[in-house]
Scaffold this active site. Structure first.
Site, PDB file in Angstrom:
ATOM      1  N   THR A  11      29.612  34.413  44.086  1.00  0.00           N
ATOM      2  CA  THR A  11      30.649  34.198  43.079  1.00  0.00           C
ATOM      3  C   THR A  11      30.332  35.147  41.925  1.00  0.00           C
ATOM      4  O   THR A  11      29.209  35.621  41.804  1.00  0.00           O
ATOM      5  CB  THR A  11      30.659  32.744  42.562  1.00  0.00           C
ATOM      6  OG1 THR A  11      29.375  32.436  41.997  1.00  0.00           O
ATOM      7  CG2 THR A  11      30.954  31.754  43.676  1.00  0.00           C
ATOM      8  N   GLY A  12      31.320  35.370  41.083  1.00  0.00           N
ATOM      9  CA  GLY A  12      31.114  36.290  39.968  1.00  0.00           C
ATOM     10  C   GLY A  12      31.943  37.545  40.153  1.00  0.00           C
ATOM     11  O   GLY A  12      32.896  37.554  40.955  1.00  0.00           O
ATOM     12  N   SER A  25      39.503  27.763  39.821  1.00  0.00           N
ATOM     13  CA  SER A  25      39.007  29.020  40.388  1.00  0.00           C
ATOM     14  C   SER A  25      39.383  29.192  41.854  1.00  0.00           C
ATOM     15  O   SER A  25      39.072  30.219  42.452  1.00  0.00           O
ATOM     16  CB  SER A  25      37.483  29.080  40.261  1.00  0.00           C
ATOM     17  OG  SER A  25      36.853  28.171  41.127  1.00  0.00           O
ATOM     18  N   ARG A  83      45.342  42.974  43.306  1.00  0.00           N
ATOM     19  CA  ARG A  83      43.883  43.180  43.274  1.00  0.00           C
ATOM     20  C   ARG A  83      43.217  42.240  44.283  1.00  0.00           C
ATOM     21  O   ARG A  83      43.483  41.052  44.319  1.00  0.00           O
ATOM     22  CB  ARG A  83      43.366  42.904  41.865  1.00  0.00           C
ATOM     23  CG  ARG A  83      41.834  43.013  41.698  1.00  0.00           C
ATOM     24  CD  ARG A  83      41.139  41.678  41.793  1.00  0.00           C
ATOM     25  NE  ARG A  83      39.709  41.746  41.444  1.00  0.00           N
ATOM     26  CZ  ARG A  83      38.864  40.746  41.632  1.00  0.00           C
ATOM     27  NH1 ARG A  83      39.267  39.606  42.159  1.00  0.00           N
ATOM     28  NH2 ARG A  83      37.597  40.873  41.301  1.00  0.00           N
ATOM     29  N   THR A  99      36.231  31.216  42.425  1.00  0.00           N
ATOM     30  CA  THR A  99      35.501  31.208  43.686  1.00  0.00           C
ATOM     31  C   THR A  99      34.595  30.004  43.950  1.00  0.00           C
ATOM     32  O   THR A  99      33.841  29.563  43.099  1.00  0.00           O
ATOM     33  CB  THR A  99      34.596  32.464  43.839  1.00  0.00           C
ATOM     34  OG1 THR A  99      35.308  33.602  43.420  1.00  0.00           O
ATOM     35  CG2 THR A  99      34.112  32.626  45.251  1.00  0.00           C
ATOM     36  N   THR A 156      38.879  31.714  47.005  1.00  0.00           N
ATOM     37  CA  THR A 156      39.026  31.975  45.567  1.00  0.00           C
ATOM     38  C   THR A 156      40.463  32.289  45.186  1.00  0.00           C
ATOM     39  O   THR A 156      41.247  32.755  46.005  1.00  0.00           O
ATOM     40  CB  THR A 156      38.147  33.187  45.182  1.00  0.00           C
ATOM     41  OG1 THR A 156      38.130  33.336  43.771  1.00  0.00           O
ATOM     42  CG2 THR A 156      38.659  34.464  45.797  1.00  0.00           C
TER      43      THR A 156
END
Ligand code: GLY
Length: 385
Positions: free
Chosen positions: A287-288, A109, A264, A236, A254
């Site tokens: 995070t997420g 990640s 992006r 992340t 991340t």
């Protein structure tokens, strides 16, 4: 703990240093700072030995902050806690900690071996914030550098800017002496990308819109099949720390959303979205699903709730509620009207109180390190399982 208006000698020194830097920056817009400024000490020169204890020293991070060691002895949170209690600057300690994850190919990640974008290119985002200095730096869409948090710090230390992006961020990193590599894929990240490509073959999904939708579905399918760790899909590590002097810092770094559209940028490098640190109040990071934080500037919102006197847990829950309220598109909602995605926050205030919260309870835990040592702790969740 002292009240927020009192200043220890070291804090006064920090503020004086930061003010001087700001004035000089105004004279040289768009240029690198003179060495005298860029090399400024982060701890007060000649500051008296630390006697006052203003906070319970604490490190709070996403769970991967206590999962990876990159072949060494210590995890991120252990390194951060050790370094800051040995007297290292709190942001230096945080960056040294997250670097373990950036360099460990097992953490798909972050950094080297992070899951790449849809073209198979690893593009990294990172931000750092230094509470006492009131300074910050970040990079987005950076390719070829394993340690984007260090580059973000170089932006903070050596420029008058907060964010550099893409090829120019890489050029800046090269000029600052960072080694540039052609490809940051590990064997594992490349194999997973090839599998995703196989499942989203453009000849089967010729329209760009279909490909976008199928690409996301296939990514989630790979998570369900256990090929990708759910937490690594949006990637992340966030790590925030406060030392015994009440000095705060944070970093979010991340590889971003797996298989993202090239270019992006998620929430991690955007101050207020994936990270916010106010040296007088506290630090929050996430995070997420980054888009939820870009829309709501949730890390900033949480720190502002701390400023109103809220406990980190209540402040972080308020952030989750804001995300829930603003998630109204049916494509993002399940049959109960709840968001289908997850977002987590990690918060520590200036006195060392902390919280880790998640929208959904996935059984995951977050990491802390205190004088009692490192621990993985269950999240408080807004929506339950
Ligand atoms: N939170 C990481 C990302 O969405 O890129």
């Amino acid at each position: 703990m002292s009240d927020s208006t009192s200043s220890s000698p070291s804090r006064r020194e920090f503020i004086r240093t930061a003010t001087g830097a700001t004035a000089a920056c105004a004279l040289v817009p768009g240029t690198l700072l003179p060495t005298a400024l860029s090399g400024q000490p982060r701890t007060a020169p000649g500051a008296p030995a630390l006697h006052l204890r203003e906070a319970e020293p604490k490190v709070v991070a996403s769970g991967n902050g206590h999962d990876f060691r990159n072949g060494g002895e210590e995890t991120c949170v252990e390194v951060v806690f050790r370094l800051m209690t040995e007297g290292e600057d709190v942001l230096d300690a945080v960056i040294a900690g997250v670097e373990i994850n950036e360099l460990d190919p097992g953490d798909t990640s972050v950094g080297y071996g992070g899951l790449p974008n849809g073209d198979g290119v690893v593009q990294l985002d990172a931000s750092v914030m230094h509470g006492p200095l009131r300074r910050a730096g970040s990079v987005a869409c950076l390719e070829g550098v394993r340690t984007p948090a260090q580059v973000a710090r170089a932006v903070m230390d050596h420029t008058d800017h907060h964010l550099l992006v893409g090829p120019d961020a890489q050029r800046f990193a090269r000029n600052m002496g960072f080694p540039i590599e052609d490809d940051l894929n590990s064997e594992q990240s490349r194999e997973l990308w090839l599998e995703w490509r196989r499942r989203t073959d453009p000849s089967r999904w010729p329209s760009a819109e279909d490909r976008e939708q199928v690409g996301h579905q296939m990514g989630l399918e790979m998570v369900r099949e256990g090929l990708i760790d759910a937490e690594h899909y949006w990637g992340t590590i966030n790590c925030n720390a406060v030392n015994a002097r009440g000095e705060l810092a944070g970093c979010t770094t991340t590889s971003g959303l797996a298989w993202k559209i090239p270019g992006r940028v998620g929430d991690s490098p955007i101050l207020g979205a994936g990270l916010y640190v106010d040296g007088e109040v506290g630090a929050a990071g996430s995070t997420g699903r980054g888009e939820a934080n870009l829309f709501n500037l949730t890390s900033y919102l949480i720190v502002e709730q701390l400023r109103q006197g809220m406990h980190p847990l209540d402040a972080a829950m308020e952030g989750l509620r804001r995300i829930q309220e603003n998630t109204v598109e049916s494509r993002l909602l399940d049959d109960d009207g709840d968001p289908t995605f997850n977002v987590n926050f990690y918060v520590v205030d200036r006195s060392g109180r902390h919280a880790g919260v998640s929208l959904h309870d996935t059984g995951r835990r977050f990491a802390i390190c205190s004088e009692n040592g490192p621990e993985l702790v269950p999240f408080e969740s807004l929506l339950g399982e």
